[in-house]
Design a protein around this motif. Structure first.
Motif, mmCIF file in Angstrom:
data_model
loop_
_atom_site.group_PDB
_atom_site.id
_atom_site.type_symbol
_atom_site.label_atom_id
_atom_site.label_comp_id
_atom_site.label_asym_id
_atom_site.label_seq_id
_atom_site.Cartn_x
_atom_site.Cartn_y
_atom_site.Cartn_z
ATOM 1 N N UNK A 185 56.625 11.479 98.978
ATOM 2 C CA UNK A 185 57.900 11.759 98.310
ATOM 3 C C UNK A 185 58.308 13.211 98.491
ATOM 4 N N UNK A 186 57.325 14.115 98.462
ATOM 5 C CA UNK A 186 57.623 15.534 98.676
ATOM 6 C C UNK A 186 58.216 15.751 100.058
ATOM 7 N N UNK A 187 57.637 15.094 101.065
ATOM 8 C CA UNK A 187 58.140 15.247 102.422
ATOM 9 C C UNK A 187 59.477 14.560 102.642
ATOM 10 N N UNK A 188 59.627 13.350 102.082
ATOM 11 C CA UNK A 188 60.882 12.609 102.259
ATOM 12 C C UNK A 188 62.038 13.343 101.593
ATOM 13 N N UNK A 189 61.788 13.936 100.440
ATOM 14 C CA UNK A 189 62.828 14.710 99.757
ATOM 15 C C UNK A 189 63.320 15.851 100.633
ATOM 16 N N UNK A 190 62.413 16.397 101.456
ATOM 17 C CA UNK A 190 62.772 17.504 102.338
ATOM 18 C C UNK A 190 63.544 17.011 103.570
ATOM 19 N N UNK A 191 63.064 15.921 104.179
ATOM 20 C CA UNK A 191 63.663 15.480 105.440
ATOM 21 C C UNK A 191 64.865 14.562 105.224
ATOM 22 N N UNK A 192 65.036 14.066 103.994
ATOM 23 C CA UNK A 192 66.148 13.174 103.672
ATOM 24 C C UNK A 192 66.925 13.785 102.501
ATOM 25 N N UNK A 193 67.772 14.763 102.740
ATOM 26 C CA UNK A 193 68.486 15.446 101.644
ATOM 27 C C UNK A 193 69.217 14.445 100.748
ATOM 28 N N UNK A 194 69.089 14.663 99.449
ATOM 29 C CA UNK A 194 69.740 13.788 98.488
ATOM 30 C C UNK A 194 68.892 12.607 98.059
ATOM 31 N N UNK A 195 67.705 12.457 98.685
ATOM 32 C CA UNK A 195 66.851 11.333 98.298
ATOM 33 C C UNK A 195 66.343 11.515 96.868
ATOM 34 N N UNK A 196 66.398 10.443 96.088
ATOM 35 C CA UNK A 196 65.837 10.428 94.735
ATOM 36 C C UNK A 196 65.590 8.968 94.379
ATOM 37 N N UNK A 197 64.481 8.705 93.725
ATOM 38 C CA UNK A 197 64.150 7.325 93.379
ATOM 39 C C UNK A 197 63.313 7.295 92.108
ATOM 40 N N UNK A 198 63.925 6.804 91.033
ATOM 41 C CA UNK A 198 63.191 6.638 89.780
ATOM 42 C C UNK A 198 62.069 5.633 89.968
ATOM 43 N N UNK A 199 62.318 4.595 90.758
ATOM 44 C CA UNK A 199 61.302 3.572 90.985
ATOM 45 C C UNK A 199 60.082 4.156 91.695
ATOM 46 N N UNK A 200 60.318 4.987 92.706
ATOM 47 C CA UNK A 200 59.196 5.617 93.416
ATOM 48 C C UNK A 200 58.404 6.534 92.487
ATOM 49 N N UNK A 201 59.106 7.305 91.660
ATOM 50 C CA UNK A 201 58.417 8.179 90.708
ATOM 51 C C UNK A 201 57.570 7.366 89.733
ATOM 52 N N UNK A 202 58.101 6.200 89.337
ATOM 53 C CA UNK A 202 57.355 5.333 88.427
ATOM 54 C C UNK A 202 56.082 4.827 89.105
ATOM 55 N N UNK A 203 56.182 4.473 90.386
ATOM 56 C CA UNK A 203 55.009 3.986 91.121
ATOM 57 C C UNK A 203 53.918 5.056 91.171
ATOM 58 N N UNK A 204 54.312 6.287 91.472
ATOM 59 C CA UNK A 204 53.330 7.377 91.525
ATOM 60 C C UNK A 204 52.686 7.570 90.153
ATOM 61 N N UNK A 205 53.494 7.566 89.094
ATOM 62 C CA UNK A 205 52.965 7.737 87.735
ATOM 63 C C UNK A 205 52.009 6.605 87.385
ATOM 64 N N UNK A 206 52.320 5.386 87.834
ATOM 65 C CA UNK A 206 51.454 4.244 87.557
ATOM 66 C C UNK A 206 50.089 4.408 88.228
#
Length: 442
Positions: A185-206
């Protein structure tokens, strides 16, 4: 029959008396150079035998320079090892082409080490980890036909795929999976400007929650043998070096390895910090009792924008360690080369061993002595545990020793003191507390 120069030198040594002068370093170096020209590597084996004969005639103190000469001719100066940032740039080429330019820009910014408003600097280690995670993610997407831009379901599926590979990669745990996902997610946020995903953050937290429930599976109670025991193991190696029949490279290496354990316990820093120790700069012998430590911030585990800050400074009040370091510096360290690294390399002259090698040696020595492999980082656990159990300052002292601001961090990751005191007899771990520093007394 005319004797060659090797046999002539042996004859001269055998015919000498113990009171006769010993051949000097320049004379011996010239002799060995000539023999190498004549016989190649055979000359090195010849000279090792010459050293044994000289040692028997004049003793190890007067013939220690034979080992220096042999080392000088046996080991050549090697090119410096690739830096961490050099590894990053080499690995970058393995990423999908559209990702390389944004990552390269982040690398350029981070290498400058200057704070830029709105930008987070990455360390070389973090950058390496992000690139490795992205490469693994890209390979997974290629095989499974999913988009390089993750969704909650694809990121979770990737995690389950990693976790299922534990038979092939036993080191993979729930925490490993969570770390991979966070780096992706850290890398995708850099290479894909504007990327954000609550679902992905939830997966990492899980997955992090699973990891917390799983616990630190790479750490076992058997690895908690006590800081004092590890410190003493270091001095067992040092004493063996001192009593070695001949003062050669083997004795110097054993003394060095003993100091890795002794210093690693007295200065419970990470392997990277220990690898930079150098006499008269980052490590100074101030007097008979005190070892001064000054580690640059760049060698500490800190946010990248703090690595230009104040160094880590401590005074180790430890007469036994100070005496060993002074003896090593004068008698054993010069056998490696003329450099100043506290932990010099065997394979290369005027170079220190890497942080990975410090970790390997620590694990090898503790495995042999205690039947369990204690990493340099796990050694910090032993220091924190013993400090927490034997000191009135408890967690506050342990936090200062380990360089943590929060004693909660120490309690969560390092302090395993319950029940240990009843199993072992410990001495005092600390001798004094002076302001923000803690001096170890082992």
């Amino acid at each position: 029959m005319t004797l060659n120069t090797h046999l002539r030198l042996l004859a001269d040594i055998r015919g000498a008396s113990p009171s006769d002068p010993v051949p000097g370093r320049a004379e011996l170096s010239e002799h060995l150079s000539q023999r190498q020209t004549e016989t190649g590597d055979t000359a090195l084996a010849e000279f090792a035998y010459v050293q044994q004969m000289a040692n028997a005639k004049w003793g190890r103190e007067r013939t220690a320079h034979f080992a220096q000469v042999l080392r000088q001719h046996r080991v050549s100066q090697k090119p410096p090892r690739k830096t961490a940032w050099g590894e990053v740039e080499a690995l970058l080429q393995g990423l999908p082409e559209p990702w390389r330019s944004p990552i390269a820009g982040q690398i350029s910014l981070s290498r400058q080490g200057k704070r830029v408003l709105g930008q987070t600097l990455w360390s070389a280690a973090h950058t390496l980890n992000v690139i490795r995670a992205l490469k693994r993610w890209a390979a997974y997407c290629s095989v499974h036909g999913c988009s390089l831009v993750p969704t909650g379901s694809s990121l979770d599926a990737f995690g389950r795929h990693l976790f299922a590979d534990r038979e092939d990669e036993p080191s993979i745990t729930a925490r490993t999976v969570a770390d991979y996902q966070a780096r992706i997610l850290s890398g995708i946020t850099l290479v894909q400007p504007g990327f954000a995903s609550t679902a992905c953050n939830f997966v990492v937290a899980d997955w992090r929650n699973r990891a917390d429930q799983e616990g630190a599976v790479t750490k076992t109670g058997a690895q908690l043998v006590g800081a004092t025991a590890i410190f003493e193991l270091g001095f067992q190696h040092i004493d063996r070096a001192r009593s070695s029949r001949m003062r050669g490279l083997d004795a110097a290496r054993q003394f060095r390895n003993g100091l890795i354990l002794a210093i690693g316990t007295a200065l419970p820093q990470r392997a990277r910090a220990l690898s930079c120790l150098s006499f008269d700069s980052s490590l100074c012998l101030r007097d008979d009792d005190t070892v001064g430590i000054r580690i640059p911030a760049s060698m500490l585990k800190l946010p990248e924008d703090r690595k230009q800050g104040a160094p880590y400074e401590r005074s180790l009040c430890n007469p036994r360690l100070a005496a060993a370091l002074r003896e090593y510096q004068q008698l054993f360290r010069p056998i490696f080369d003329d450099g100043s690294a506290v932990f010099p390399s065997i394979k290369s002259r005027n170079a220190a061993i890497s942080q990975n090698q410090i970790g390997r040696l620590t694990g090898d020595m503790t495995q042999k002595a205690f039947g369990t492999r204690i990493s340099i980082h796990r050694l910090r656990d032993n220091v924190a545990t013993q400090a927490s159990e034997t000191m009135t300052a408890t967690g506050r002292a342990a936090a200062t020793l380990l360089g943590h601001r929060s004693q909660t961090t120490v309690a969560r990751h390092y302090d395993h003191s319950e029940g240990i005191q009843s199993a072992q007899e410990f001495g005092a771990l600390l001798s004094s507390i002076r302001g923000a520093s803690v001096d170890l007394d082992l």
